[in-house]
Design an enzyme around this catalytic site. Structure first.
Site, PDB file in Angstrom:
ATOM      1  N   ARG A  44      42.627  33.255  47.391  1.00 58.13           N
ATOM      2  CA  ARG A  44      44.004  33.753  47.514  1.00 58.13           C
ATOM      3  C   ARG A  44      44.703  33.109  48.709  1.00 58.13           C
ATOM      4  O   ARG A  44      45.920  32.954  48.697  1.00 58.13           O
ATOM      5  CB  ARG A  44      43.997  35.283  47.587  1.00 58.13           C
ATOM      6  CG  ARG A  44      43.485  35.891  46.286  1.00 58.13           C
ATOM      7  CD  ARG A  44      43.266  37.396  46.376  1.00 58.13           C
ATOM      8  NE  ARG A  44      42.645  37.913  45.164  1.00 58.13           N
ATOM      9  CZ  ARG A  44      42.169  39.155  45.057  1.00 58.13           C
ATOM     10  NH1 ARG A  44      42.239  39.989  46.081  1.00 58.13           N
ATOM     11  NH2 ARG A  44      41.619  39.557  43.917  1.00 58.13           N
TER      12      ARG A  44
ATOM     13  N   TYR B 281      33.238  25.077  43.777  1.00 58.49           N
ATOM     14  CA  TYR B 281      33.880  24.197  44.756  1.00 58.49           C
ATOM     15  C   TYR B 281      32.864  23.200  45.298  1.00 58.49           C
ATOM     16  O   TYR B 281      33.224  22.267  45.992  1.00 58.49           O
ATOM     17  CB  TYR B 281      34.497  25.043  45.880  1.00 58.49           C
ATOM     18  CG  TYR B 281      35.462  26.063  45.314  1.00 58.49           C
ATOM     19  CD1 TYR B 281      36.736  25.680  44.911  1.00 58.49           C
ATOM     20  CD2 TYR B 281      35.065  27.381  45.086  1.00 58.49           C
ATOM     21  CE1 TYR B 281      37.609  26.590  44.322  1.00 58.49           C
ATOM     22  CE2 TYR B 281      35.923  28.301  44.504  1.00 58.49           C
ATOM     23  CZ  TYR B 281      37.186  27.904  44.118  1.00 58.49           C
ATOM     24  OH  TYR B 281      38.040  28.799  43.510  1.00 58.49           O
TER      25      TYR B 281
ATOM     26  N   LYS C 181      32.362  36.516  36.258  1.00 57.65           N
ATOM     27  CA  LYS C 181      32.882  36.149  37.574  1.00 57.65           C
ATOM     28  C   LYS C 181      32.923  37.370  38.459  1.00 57.65           C
ATOM     29  O   LYS C 181      33.388  38.410  38.008  1.00 57.65           O
ATOM     30  CB  LYS C 181      34.287  35.584  37.366  1.00 57.65           C
ATOM     31  CG  LYS C 181      35.008  35.185  38.616  1.00 57.65           C
ATOM     32  CD  LYS C 181      36.389  34.737  38.268  1.00 57.65           C
ATOM     33  CE  LYS C 181      37.101  34.422  39.560  1.00 57.65           C
ATOM     34  NZ  LYS C 181      38.511  34.291  39.383  1.00 57.65           N
TER      35      LYS C 181
ATOM     36  N   SER D 212      35.183  31.539  45.470  1.00 62.47           N
ATOM     37  CA  SER D 212      35.565  31.066  46.803  1.00 62.47           C
ATOM     38  C   SER D 212      34.811  31.758  47.933  1.00 62.47           C
ATOM     39  O   SER D 212      34.384  31.110  48.890  1.00 62.47           O
ATOM     40  CB  SER D 212      37.070  31.238  46.996  1.00 62.47           C
ATOM     41  OG  SER D 212      37.452  32.595  46.808  1.00 62.47           O
TER      42      SER D 212
ATOM     43  N   GLU E 247      33.964  43.987  27.048  1.00 63.21           N
ATOM     44  CA  GLU E 247      35.031  43.004  27.312  1.00 63.21           C
ATOM     45  C   GLU E 247      34.702  41.664  26.657  1.00 63.21           C
ATOM     46  O   GLU E 247      35.560  41.008  26.063  1.00 63.21           O
ATOM     47  CB  GLU E 247      35.206  42.796  28.829  1.00 63.21           C
ATOM     48  CG  GLU E 247      35.949  43.913  29.542  1.00 63.21           C
ATOM     49  CD  GLU E 247      37.466  43.843  29.306  1.00 63.21           C
ATOM     50  OE1 GLU E 247      37.925  43.005  28.504  1.00 63.21           O
ATOM     51  OE2 GLU E 247      38.183  44.640  29.922  1.00 63.21           O
TER      52      GLU E 247
ATOM     53  N   LYS F  81      35.531  39.768  34.296  1.00 58.55           N
ATOM     54  CA  LYS F  81      35.993  39.421  35.638  1.00 58.55           C
ATOM     55  C   LYS F  81      36.118  40.699  36.451  1.00 58.55           C
ATOM     56  O   LYS F  81      36.843  41.618  36.081  1.00 58.55           O
ATOM     57  CB  LYS F  81      37.327  38.699  35.565  1.00 58.55           C
ATOM     58  CG  LYS F  81      37.902  38.380  36.935  1.00 58.55           C
ATOM     59  CD  LYS F  81      39.127  37.505  36.835  1.00 58.55           C
ATOM     60  CE  LYS F  81      39.689  37.237  38.216  1.00 58.55           C
ATOM     61  NZ  LYS F  81      40.875  36.365  38.146  1.00 58.55           N
TER      62      LYS F  81
HETATM   63  C1  PBG Z   1      43.660  34.472  39.538  1.00 57.84           C
HETATM   64  C2  PBG Z   1      42.308  33.957  39.832  1.00 57.84           C
HETATM   65  C3  PBG Z   1      41.518  34.348  40.915  1.00 57.84           C
HETATM   66  C4  PBG Z   1      40.408  33.529  40.878  1.00 57.84           C
HETATM   67  C5  PBG Z   1      40.520  32.690  39.779  1.00 57.84           C
HETATM   68  N1  PBG Z   1      41.701  32.973  39.138  1.00 57.84           N
HETATM   69  C6  PBG Z   1      41.770  35.331  41.965  1.00 57.84           C
HETATM   70  C7  PBG Z   1      42.018  36.721  41.611  1.00 57.84           C
HETATM   71  O1  PBG Z   1      41.775  37.177  40.504  1.00 57.84           O
HETATM   72  O2  PBG Z   1      42.523  37.426  42.483  1.00 57.84           O
HETATM   73  C8  PBG Z   1      39.315  33.586  41.910  1.00 57.84           C
HETATM   74  C9  PBG Z   1      38.588  32.314  42.155  1.00 57.84           C
HETATM   75  C10 PBG Z   1      37.809  32.266  43.420  1.00 57.84           C
HETATM   76  O3  PBG Z   1      37.740  33.229  44.214  1.00 57.84           O
HETATM   77  O4  PBG Z   1      37.226  31.206  43.654  1.00 57.84           O
HETATM   78  N2  PBG Z   1      43.923  34.955  38.321  1.00 57.84           N
END
Ligand code: PBG
Length: 328
Positions: free
Chosen positions: A210, A318, A253, A279, A238, A200
């Protein structure tokens, strides 16, 4: 008119693109509804739905409405959700995250009661649960590792206890997969799986999420725990660590900008790889489509197919509902 000299070539790849039937016949990778995971945002209260401003067509639901939404997803053929919750209260110790009567725990029970076969994954991280908006506990501006892992284990157990099929740690603390696996096993939940957000990245593509969860970091950014966008060897490390610690599925991600990581992971490891079409990726397509600059449906389907082509086994998006409708 002079006679056209035909090229003397044995291979004419266009022969395989001449008609739709032929193109379909030779298509190497396909997207199916089985590949789709729908991220679902739940919030306190009853009978409420709020559209996320930066994610048109994406909503926060109170639990009663989330249950209805899940029935609709199931009817569309979508068989898996990933739950994210906005808690009743944020505390510095993040304790609401493992409250047995918390938002996620209650949502799992309500959904399982109505749509029992839907696979429920749950986000395991502290960002919505503390005032700081970081994925771990905070002390003197530092994100604590081992102390956070202890809380995440409690959170995972409480989700399993409520009926989650998978927990999805998205926090990027070191050693959390092994610790969560051991805690789940000790608590009698050896059948509950772990989908680890293994690679990630500290990404600016998470902005709209967020907004959705009211969880933006209140200081600094997440680069002391999420990965540097310039790295790929580190992603392999990782992922390898998480597999060794007991992850059943690993995730890369964000999605489109990180498909090289997905490809490398599939070449190297024999586990399912999930991709999160995040997102910001969704918001960009929505925004350009609203201006009439791109064909939303086609861009959506192409993006998802490309994630399959890169090697993704499942896609968190989404767009799951729209894609499922298109796939019918
Ligand atoms: C939080 C989390 C995030 C997302 C999934 N779980 C945001 C972050 O790490 O700040 C992002 C998902 C998205 O942007 O659609 N642990």
């Amino acid at each position: 008119m002079s006679q056209l000299d035909l090229l003397n070539i044995p291979h004419r790849p266009r022969r395989l693109r001449r008609t739709a039937a032929i193109r379909n016949l030779v298509q190497e990778r396909t997207l199916t509804v089985n590949d789709l995971v729908y991220p679902l945002f739940v919030m306190p209260g009853t009978n409420g739905i709020e559209e996320v401003a930066s994610m048109p067509g994406s909503f926060r639901y109170t639990i009663d409405n989330a249950v209805k939404e899940c029935q609709e997803l199931w009817d569309l053929g979508i068989q898996c959700i990933d739950l994210f919750g906005i808690p009743e209260q944020k505390t510095e110790d993040g304790s609401e995250s493992y409250n047995d009567k918390g938002i996620i725990q209650e949502a799992i029970r309500a959904i399982k009661a109505k749509v029992p076969d839907l696979c429920i994954m749950t986000d395991v991280a502290l960002d919505p649960f503390t005032p700081f908006g970081h994925d771990g506990l905070v002390k003197d501006g530092i994100i604590l590792n081992d102390e956070t892992v202890e809380v995440l284990c409690k959170m995972a157990i409480s989700h399993a206890n409520a009926g989650a099929d998978f927990v999805s740690p998205s926090d990027m603390m070191d050693g959390r997969i092994g610790a969560i696996r051991e805690s789940l096993d000790d608590a009698g939940f050896s059948d509950v799986g772990i989908l680890s957000y293994a690679a990630k990245y500290a990404s600016s593509f998470y902005g709209p999420f967020r907004d959705a969860l009211h969880s933006a970091p209140q200081f600094g950014d997440k680069s002391t725990y999420q990965m540097n966008a310039g790295n790929t060897d580190e992603a392999m490390k990782e992922i390898e660590l998480d597999i060794m610690e007991g992850a059943d599925i690993v995730m890369v991600k964000p999605g489109l900008a990180y498909l090289d990581i997905v490809y490398r992971a599939k070449e190297r490891f024999d586990v399912p790889v999930a991709i999160y079409h995040v997102s910001g990726e969704y918001a960009m397509v929505k925004a350009a489509a609203a201006k009439g600059w791109i064909d939303e449906d086609r861009v959506m389907m192409e993006s998802l197919l490309c994630m399959k082509r890169a090697g993704g086994d499942m896609i968190f998006t989404y767009y799951a509902k729209e894609a499922a409708k298109r796939l019918r």
